[in-house]
Design an enzyme around this catalytic site. Sequence first.
Site, PDB file in Angstrom:
ATOM      1  N   ASP A  93      -6.774  -5.734   5.345  1.00 51.28           N
ATOM      2  CA  ASP A  93      -7.803  -4.891   4.441  1.00 51.28           C
ATOM      3  C   ASP A  93      -9.013  -6.254   4.216  1.00 51.28           C
ATOM      4  OD1 ASP A  93      -9.213  -3.271   2.246  1.00 51.28           O
ATOM      5  OD2 ASP A  93      -8.149  -3.338   0.970  1.00 51.28           O
ATOM      6  N   ASP A 119      -3.402 -17.261   5.102  1.00 52.07           N
ATOM      7  CA  ASP A 119      -4.373 -18.410   4.717  1.00 52.07           C
ATOM      8  C   ASP A 119      -5.484 -19.254   5.333  1.00 52.07           C
ATOM      9  OD1 ASP A 119      -1.917 -18.563   4.724  1.00 52.07           O
ATOM     10  OD2 ASP A 119      -2.764 -20.378   2.905  1.00 52.07           O
ATOM     11  N   LYS A 164       2.512 -13.904   6.117  1.00 50.19           N
ATOM     12  CA  LYS A 164       2.716 -14.680   5.016  1.00 50.19           C
ATOM     13  C   LYS A 164       3.836 -14.892   5.501  1.00 50.19           C
ATOM     14  CE  LYS A 164       0.922 -16.591   2.123  1.00 50.19           C
ATOM     15  NZ  LYS A 164       0.298 -17.894   2.210  1.00 50.19           N
ATOM     16  N   TYR A 186       0.727  -1.425   0.314  1.00 51.12           N
ATOM     17  CA  TYR A 186       0.176   0.484   0.206  1.00 51.12           C
ATOM     18  C   TYR A 186       0.776   1.101   0.425  1.00 51.12           C
ATOM     19  CZ  TYR A 186      -4.156  -2.304   0.845  1.00 51.12           C
ATOM     20  OH  TYR A 186      -5.579  -2.545   0.524  1.00 51.12           O
TER      21      TYR A 186
END
Length: 417
Positions: free
Chosen positions: A301, A277, A225, A158
């Site tokens: 987000d 995930d 992640k 971002y």
Amino acid sequence: MRYEKLIQPAGENIIIEDGELKVPDNPIIPFIEGDGTGPDIWTAAVRVFDAAVAFAYDGRRRIRWLETYAGEKALERYGEYLPQDTLDAIRHYKVAIKGPLTTPVGGGIRSLNVTLRQELDLYACIRPVRHFQGVPSPVTHPEKLNVVIFRENTEDLYAGIEWPAFSPGATQMMHFLQQTFDIALRPDSGIGIKPMSATGTKRLVRRAVKYAIEEGLPSVTLVHKGNILKYTEGAFRDWGYAVAQQEFGGSTVTEKDVQEKDASAEGKVVIKDRIADSMFQQLLIRPEDYSVFAMPNLNGDYFSDAAAAQVGGLGMAPGANVGDDAAIFEATHGSAPKYAGQDKVNPSSLILSGQMMLCHLGWHEAGDLLMKGIEQTIQEKRVTYDLARQMQGSTLLKCSEFATAVVAKIKQLSHAR
Ligand code: NAD
């Protein structure tokens, strides 16, 4: 402080001393009404805020509202979408609240929300997500989800460092990567850069851990992640554990120590981490195991909206963007322009943002009263159209009527105290 066009009300300033807010009984708080349905929901919400404060403190406290401008109203008055007056006022008064702003369509204009966050360095996007009894949800037990998400707001993909395919920037970056690291990319690639720093991560996680300790909550989960992106997402996890251990060691314990070393979690905040995930699955399968989250910008987000959907959607979800020098509380939905001026949409997201703001001020009695007022009004199925069409046996209220119902409930609850 001198402003070009703002009319300051009588009242006192909130100040920050040693990182703590000092709030007078009559604080001046800037508000931005917002575009589209912003005026509908602001007019409704401010009545609820004033009632909660007046009844909680028997009239001893009162917010002095200062209207500041952004979006279409600012364009009319100042000839620009985000005037300096507004940024100066929020910096000066430290706490502000806003309705939704329409992102101006047209080349070169950034989202006003993003600009506000960047200009004021509001690095933590905070979203509490919980269920309100009676609100329709896609899952069987929405009440099991009750979490607060701290999302990093300034870094990650971002940060906006990117170049389109075939641009001089992309070509130069490809040349650099090839020459310096022998990395060959497809020549028709766009390129984005994902910076994540120890500074940016630690200040975010610090805020999340401090919040969990102060509120007596059981855990903070770092979501990342790091299995794939070791030096950005993986570093987020490592820096997160480091800040918890180094700065809050006496009040926190890691999940690993609890599981492997039999460490006691009694009276402590458990720090754990999950791969992003897997966390999306966990949120659906074992929501009751989670409390506070800290996560990088992009994961956060997706995750904030997914969590909000699980308890009945964005129409009810409040939010805040908070930094060390200022905080802005806001409705999380957009300006819903097709309903502007119809006194129709649901003001709950803005009302609940105000509830967060009252707690941020340390005015917990007013915040609690407001929360009970809105909970009970919804339980009685007196709701706006968006909920009414999904709730059997509900009473359909206009936006302003919903506010009137919540105010009446607040009055009733305060008399019963
Ligand atoms: P939106 O949130 O305005 O609307 C999406 C859907 O939700 C629409 O069907 C709308 O009618 C409904 N909705 C929204 N708020 C509601 C409420 N309070 N009660 C009942 N129903 C509600 O999203 P959009 O149409 O994508 O965006 C409209 C404008 O808002 C765009 O310019 C966008 O950039 C801007 N926006 C601003 C913010 C913000 O200020 N924080 C956030 C998102 C979008």
